[in-house]
Design a protein around this motif. Structure first.
Motif, PDB file in Angstrom:
ATOM      1  N   THR A 163       0.813  -1.216   0.000  1.00 54.76           N
ATOM      2  CA  THR A 163       0.000   0.000   0.000  1.00 54.76           C
ATOM      3  C   THR A 163       0.847   1.267   0.000  1.00 54.76           C
ATOM      4  N   SER A 164       2.163   1.121   0.127  1.00 57.85           N
ATOM      5  CA  SER A 164       3.082   2.254  -0.030  1.00 57.85           C
ATOM      6  C   SER A 164       4.442   1.686  -0.406  1.00 57.85           C
ATOM      7  N   ASP A 165       5.392   2.573  -0.696  1.00 61.84           N
ATOM      8  CA  ASP A 165       6.716   2.130  -1.132  1.00 61.84           C
ATOM      9  C   ASP A 165       7.658   1.817   0.023  1.00 61.84           C
ATOM     10  N   ARG A 177       9.604  -0.155   2.534  1.00 60.40           N
ATOM     11  CA  ARG A 177       9.924  -1.577   2.396  1.00 60.40           C
ATOM     12  C   ARG A 177       9.238  -2.443   3.454  1.00 60.40           C
ATOM     13  N   THR A 178       9.277  -2.024   4.708  1.00 60.98           N
ATOM     14  CA  THR A 178       8.740  -2.872   5.775  1.00 60.98           C
ATOM     15  C   THR A 178       7.398  -2.402   6.315  1.00 60.98           C
ATOM     16  N   ARG A 179       7.078  -1.104   6.182  1.00 65.68           N
ATOM     17  CA  ARG A 179       5.801  -0.600   6.698  1.00 65.68           C
ATOM     18  C   ARG A 179       4.869  -0.177   5.566  1.00 65.68           C
ATOM     19  N   GLY A 180       5.110  -0.762   4.400  1.00 68.50           N
ATOM     20  CA  GLY A 180       4.277  -0.414   3.248  1.00 68.50           C
ATOM     21  C   GLY A 180       3.424  -1.561   2.742  1.00 68.50           C
ATOM     22  N   ILE A 181       3.203  -2.572   3.585  1.00 64.87           N
ATOM     23  CA  ILE A 181       2.453  -3.768   3.186  1.00 64.87           C
ATOM     24  C   ILE A 181       1.242  -3.903   4.099  1.00 64.87           C
ATOM     25  N   GLY A 236      -0.261  -0.773   6.450  1.00 68.87           N
ATOM     26  CA  GLY A 236       1.167  -0.854   6.687  1.00 68.87           C
ATOM     27  C   GLY A 236       1.576  -1.887   7.722  1.00 68.87           C
ATOM     28  N   GLN A 237       0.602  -2.595   8.301  1.00 68.05           N
ATOM     29  CA  GLN A 237       0.909  -3.581   9.348  1.00 68.05           C
ATOM     30  C   GLN A 237       1.051  -4.997   8.784  1.00 68.05           C
TER      31      GLN A 237
END
Length: 391
Positions: A174-176, A178-182, A230-231
């Motif tokens: 949902t964003s670029d 790397r780890t907080r964009g999924i 992002g979580q």
């Protein structure tokens, strides 16, 4: 020779008895034919679900069995002793429910979990991608917010139950970051734009359908996002710890089944006037196989008990997955050797067990990944602490 078990309650013992009976009467007679024909046994999951075996580690208030992981894993192991494809499927179903159970809102859990855990629905877990198997943070599947929906596009590889599941737990970017964009989404199987590619042609577990899932402008309501935006990666990594214990249990059951067949054969087959099990060279091979199965079981249950007590178990889950799957590969290979030429034929199941063991060293994180996880925890502060259970 069934495994010797110590269980915490009479109810748990009854569950094992029920599972053994179902495995013997419903699963074992069908396994070889279904695997040979590469046929997905959807009705078997209905049988297990109606017996209450698909939601064992989840709370009763949502339709689960409220069993500790220590018990749930032993149920998985009993199933895997006769049919690994089905045991893997039960583990994957539990994994697909984890995000909602652990991170969903109370409203989401009450709305969806009872149907997911009740036995009629089967789940799938869509995390891996063709270019990002062991590195989920590199995923490219996108979820773009559009009003009160997200629109998802991409592909998810190696999806167990792909094309047969009733719902999919899908991770998408949902964003670029790397780890907080999924983020994590719960998607019904009949959602327009969600389709399955032809199943993979695999070495083993041929009764378990594995397929790439394509998402083309799949519209998912915002209320079907699990957790915060992002979580998703945190949800995925947390669920994988439990999923690795599931695979460790399946590998242990597979090894137990191979050992059982090898022992029976060694008792019946005679050379030089006595059963081959009485020849020291072969008896020692069987002894090593038994030791490997017992060590895998003990390691897996030790990690499960940490989980049940709410203690950190990431490293222990990786140890269990590593030990159990490597041992399963060795035990099944030795089982083929014990049977000699017969072991190499499809008249006996040990050649199938050997083929099935290989993938267990690969999925839920390859065993090389497990070694990375374990090594990174060795010097962390607090490792090796003592907890008194019950205080």
């Amino acid at each position: 020779m069934p495994a010797t078990r110590t269980l915490p309650t009479r109810e748990a013992a009854d569950l094992i008895d029920l599972t053994r009976a179902l495995a013997s009467k419903e699963l074992a007679p069908r396994a070889a034919e279904a695997e040979s024909e590469e046929r997905f046994p959807r009705d078997v999951f209905l049988t297990l679900g109606r017996a209450g075996l698909l939601g064992l580690p989840y709370p009763e208030e949502y339709g689960g069995g409220a069993q500790p992981y220590e018990v749930y894993l032993q149920v998985l192991e009993e199933i895997a002793t006769v049919w690994s494809s089905v045991a893997v499927g039960v583990s994957v179903h539990a994994l697909s429910c984890y995000g909602l159970a652990a991170y969903g809102t109370e409203e989401q859990r009450r709305e969806w979990l009872p149907d997911m855990l009740g036995g009629e629905l089967l789940g799938a877990y869509a995390l891996s991608e063709p270019h990002a198997g062991s590195d989920p943070a590199a995923m490219r599947t996108r979820a773009v917010r559009d009003g009160d929906h997200y629109v998802l596009n991409g592909a998810k590889a190696w999806t167990t139950h792909g094309g047969h599941a009733d719902f999919y737990t899908v991770m998408a970017r949902t964003s670029d970051h790397r780890t907080r964009g999924i983020s994590c989404f719960l998607i019904p199987a009949d959602t327009p734009g969600l389709t399955a590619a032809p199943p993979e042609r695999k070495m083993g577990l041929t009764g378990s359908t594995t397929a790439t899932m394509h998402l083309e402008d799949v519209r998912v309501p915002v209320h079907r996002r699990i957790g915060e935006e992002g979580q998703g990666l945190a949800i995925a990594l947390s669920s994988l710890d439990s999923g690795r214990l599931g695979i460790a249990a399946v590998a242990t059951g597979l090894a137990q089944g191979a050992l059982d067949h090898a022992v029976r054969y060694a008792q019946e087959r005679e050379t030089f006037g006595k059963p081959i099990i009485e020849h020291q060279g072969l008896a020692f091979v069987l002894a090593d196989m038994a030791a490997a199965v017992e060590s895998a079981r003990a390691t897996t249950l030790a990690a499960a008990r940490l989980r049940d007590h709410g203690l950190p178990f990431t490293a222990e889950a990786s140890v269990a997955k590593l030990v159990a799957t490597d041992n399963a590969m060795k035990v099944t290979t030795d089982a083929v050797q014990v049977l000699g030429g017969y072991g190499y034929t499809r008249d006996f199941p040990v050649e199938r067990y050997m083929r099935e063991a290989k993938v267990m060293q690969i999925f839920e994180g390859t065993n090389q990944i497990q070694r990375m996880v374990i090594s990174r925890t060795l010097t962390r502060p607090g490792r090796g602490g003592i907890t008194v259970v019950g205080e």
